[in-house]
Design a protein around this motif. Structure first.
Motif, mmCIF file in Angstrom:
data_model
loop_
_atom_site.group_PDB
_atom_site.id
_atom_site.type_symbol
_atom_site.label_atom_id
_atom_site.label_comp_id
_atom_site.label_asym_id
_atom_site.label_seq_id
_atom_site.Cartn_x
_atom_site.Cartn_y
_atom_site.Cartn_z
ATOM 1 N N PHE A 1 44.243 33.600 24.530
ATOM 2 C CA PHE A 1 43.010 32.860 24.805
ATOM 3 C C PHE A 1 42.977 31.489 24.140
ATOM 4 O O PHE A 1 43.599 31.256 23.105
ATOM 5 C CB PHE A 1 41.793 33.662 24.316
ATOM 6 N N ASP A 2 42.240 30.574 24.781
ATOM 7 C CA ASP A 2 41.848 29.346 24.093
ATOM 8 C C ASP A 2 40.327 29.268 24.093
ATOM 9 O O ASP A 2 39.643 30.029 24.783
ATOM 10 C CB ASP A 2 42.497 28.097 24.705
ATOM 11 N N TYR A 3 39.789 28.374 23.278
ATOM 12 C CA TYR A 3 38.351 28.206 23.146
ATOM 13 C C TYR A 3 37.962 26.799 23.575
ATOM 14 O O TYR A 3 38.712 25.841 23.361
ATOM 15 C CB TYR A 3 37.892 28.357 21.680
ATOM 16 N N THR A 4 36.781 26.685 24.169
ATOM 17 C CA THR A 4 36.159 25.368 24.319
ATOM 18 C C THR A 4 35.206 25.186 23.148
ATOM 19 O O THR A 4 34.274 25.980 22.966
ATOM 20 C CB THR A 4 35.393 25.241 25.638
ATOM 21 N N LEU A 5 35.484 24.145 22.355
ATOM 22 C CA LEU A 5 34.604 23.827 21.236
ATOM 23 C C LEU A 5 33.662 22.699 21.632
ATOM 24 O O LEU A 5 34.053 21.757 22.332
ATOM 25 C CB LEU A 5 35.415 23.374 20.012
ATOM 26 N N THR A 6 32.432 22.797 21.167
ATOM 27 C CA THR A 6 31.430 21.762 21.407
ATOM 28 C C THR A 6 30.854 21.304 20.074
ATOM 29 O O THR A 6 30.554 22.131 19.208
ATOM 30 C CB THR A 6 30.298 22.292 22.314
ATOM 31 N N LYS A 7 30.719 19.992 19.927
ATOM 32 C CA LYS A 7 30.188 19.450 18.683
ATOM 33 C C LYS A 7 28.659 19.420 18.735
ATOM 34 O O LYS A 7 28.061 19.035 19.737
ATOM 35 C CB LYS A 7 30.715 18.031 18.447
ATOM 36 N N LEU A 8 28.050 19.855 17.640
ATOM 37 C CA LEU A 8 26.590 19.783 17.541
ATOM 38 C C LEU A 8 26.198 18.377 17.095
ATOM 39 O O LEU A 8 26.613 17.911 16.027
ATOM 40 C CB LEU A 8 26.076 20.826 16.549
ATOM 41 N N THR A 9 25.441 17.705 17.924
ATOM 42 C CA THR A 9 25.029 16.333 17.609
ATOM 43 C C THR A 9 23.500 16.266 17.619
ATOM 44 O O THR A 9 22.862 16.386 16.582
ATOM 45 C CB THR A 9 25.640 15.339 18.609
ATOM 46 N N THR A 10 22.923 16.115 18.825
ATOM 47 C CA THR A 10 21.459 16.012 18.923
ATOM 48 C C THR A 10 20.820 17.295 19.452
ATOM 49 O O THR A 10 19.596 17.371 19.584
ATOM 50 C CB THR A 10 21.068 14.845 19.849
ATOM 51 N N GLN A 11 21.640 18.314 19.761
ATOM 52 C CA GLN A 11 21.084 19.550 20.313
ATOM 53 C C GLN A 11 20.165 20.246 19.305
ATOM 54 O O GLN A 11 20.369 20.156 18.095
ATOM 55 C CB GLN A 11 22.198 20.544 20.704
ATOM 56 N N THR A 12 19.193 20.943 19.839
ATOM 57 C CA THR A 12 18.369 21.804 18.992
ATOM 58 C C THR A 12 18.515 23.266 19.397
ATOM 59 O O THR A 12 18.055 24.158 18.691
ATOM 60 C CB THR A 12 16.887 21.402 19.076
ATOM 61 N N SER A 13 19.176 23.519 20.568
ATOM 62 C CA SER A 13 19.427 24.875 21.034
ATOM 63 C C SER A 13 20.686 24.845 21.888
ATOM 64 O O SER A 13 20.917 23.871 22.632
ATOM 65 C CB SER A 13 18.237 25.396 21.844
ATOM 66 N N ILE A 14 21.535 25.897 21.797
ATOM 67 C CA ILE A 14 22.779 25.914 22.559
ATOM 68 C C ILE A 14 23.272 27.347 22.694
ATOM 69 O O ILE A 14 23.026 28.187 21.816
ATOM 70 C CB ILE A 14 23.857 25.034 21.865
ATOM 71 N N LYS A 15 23.944 27.647 23.827
ATOM 72 C CA LYS A 15 24.564 28.968 24.015
ATOM 73 C C LYS A 15 25.986 28.934 23.485
ATOM 74 O O LYS A 15 26.754 28.017 23.799
ATOM 75 C CB LYS A 15 24.580 29.352 25.502
ATOM 76 N N VAL A 16 26.335 29.978 22.701
ATOM 77 C CA VAL A 16 27.676 30.072 22.127
ATOM 78 C C VAL A 16 28.213 31.481 22.331
ATOM 79 O O VAL A 16 27.447 32.433 22.517
ATOM 80 C CB VAL A 16 27.674 29.740 20.619
ATOM 81 N N CYS A 17 29.540 31.625 22.311
ATOM 82 C CA CYS A 17 30.147 32.959 22.374
ATOM 83 C C CYS A 17 29.788 33.729 21.103
ATOM 84 O O CYS A 17 29.576 33.133 20.040
ATOM 85 C CB CYS A 17 31.662 32.845 22.498
ATOM 86 N N SER A 18 29.748 35.050 21.216
ATOM 87 C CA SER A 18 29.275 35.866 20.087
ATOM 88 C C SER A 18 30.195 35.777 18.872
ATOM 89 O O SER A 18 29.782 36.098 17.765
ATOM 90 C CB SER A 18 29.121 37.331 20.519
ATOM 91 N N PHE A 19 31.446 35.336 19.074
ATOM 92 C CA PHE A 19 32.365 35.214 17.930
ATOM 93 C C PHE A 19 32.395 33.794 17.359
ATOM 94 O O PHE A 19 33.180 33.485 16.462
ATOM 95 C CB PHE A 19 33.785 35.643 18.324
ATOM 96 N N SER A 20 31.547 32.922 17.891
ATOM 97 C CA SER A 20 31.487 31.550 17.376
ATOM 98 C C SER A 20 30.950 31.525 15.950
ATOM 99 O O SER A 20 30.070 32.327 15.604
ATOM 100 C CB SER A 20 30.565 30.692 18.255
ATOM 101 N N PRO A 21 31.454 30.619 15.119
ATOM 102 C CA PRO A 21 30.767 30.422 13.835
ATOM 103 C C PRO A 21 29.364 29.880 14.096
ATOM 104 O O PRO A 21 29.139 29.172 15.094
ATOM 105 C CB PRO A 21 31.642 29.381 13.128
ATOM 106 N N ILE A 22 28.442 30.228 13.237
ATOM 107 C CA ILE A 22 27.072 29.725 13.354
ATOM 108 C C ILE A 22 26.828 28.797 12.180
ATOM 109 O O ILE A 22 26.813 29.220 11.026
ATOM 110 C CB ILE A 22 26.059 30.881 13.374
#
Length: 240
Positions: free
Chosen positions: A192-213
């Motif tokens: 597997f590979d992951y798509t990573l998204t950078k938190l910038t101005t978001q206040t809410s976002i959907k993430v995979c359950s194994f994502s770091p929080i």
């Protein structure tokens, strides 16, 4: 001949004594001044290795009681590439770009070629190389230049990206989350590979359950998902 009184000699004696005392102190200070190490020197193998120095050789030693070896250590100054024994400390911003059999590092079979990260934004490293902060693994491959492992990694430096695909064993920098995962053919050694998204101005976002929080975010709901291979759930996380 007239004899001069003793008191007329005292000022001259005081001056002479002060000069002699000053010379003695200066000599003692010069003798006591610590000697700095040359840019390459030999130490006993049980000695701490100063920051910014690496081990470039090891040898049998008879002058280091309690250990069988001495090390040749070299100070990193203007070098951008250097060969070191595989037990050498690796300073930050240096990576292992190859490993080879060696005859100059007694006590081990391999040495490493270290490369300094300067202006690079992408570089291939052996899979056992340290991965500096701010870099991610974007692919892995079979290799013949990294003795002791079957794989090398392509590292990519995060600069202006806000989304990037990485192998699932890549480090994930702070303030980045996993928003999807997929089967992959570019990350040898994993599925597997992951798509990573950078938190910038978001206040809410959907993430995979194994994502770091990240710190300051909480899970406010979870759902079934089809975009996170390797799990059946994703989370909605919200910034507090």
């Amino acid at each position: 001949m007239a004899v001069r009184p003793l008191r007329s000699h005292i000022p001259h004696l005081v001056v002479a004594l002060l000069l002699l005392l000053g010379m003695t102190i200066s000599t003692a200070q010069a003798q006591a001044a610590p000697q700095r190490l040359a840019s390459s020197t030999t130490i006993c193998s049980n000695s701490p290795i100063p920051a910014g120095w690496v081990v470039t050789g090891s040898h049998a030693a008879s002058n280091c009681a309690g250990t069988r070896f001495s090390y040749t250590i070299t100070q990193l100054t203007t070098q951008t590439s250097i060969k070191v024994c595989n037990f050498s400390p690796i300073p930050s911003d240096w990576v292992v770009t190859s490993s080879q059999g060696t005859s100059v590092c007694a006590g081990t079979q391999f040495d490493y070629t270290l490369t300094k990260l300067t202006t690079q934004t992408s570089i291939k490293v052996c899979s056992f190389s340290p991965i500096p902060t701010g870099w991610v693994v974007t692919s892995s491959h079979g290799t013949s230049v990294c003795a002791g492992t079957r794989y090398d990694y392509t590292l990519t430096k995060l600069t202006t990206e806000t989304s990037i695909k990485v192998c699932n064993f890549s480090p994930i920098p702070s303030d980045w989350v996993v928003t999807s995962s997929h089967g992959t053919s570019v990350c040898a050694g994993t599925q597997f590979d992951y798509t990573l998204t950078k938190l910038t101005t978001q206040t809410s976002i959907k993430v995979c359950s194994f994502s770091p929080i990240p710190t300051g975010w909480v899970v406010t709901s979870s759902h079934g998902t089809s975009v996170c291979a390797g799990t059946v759930y994703d989370y909605t996380i919200t910034k507090v």
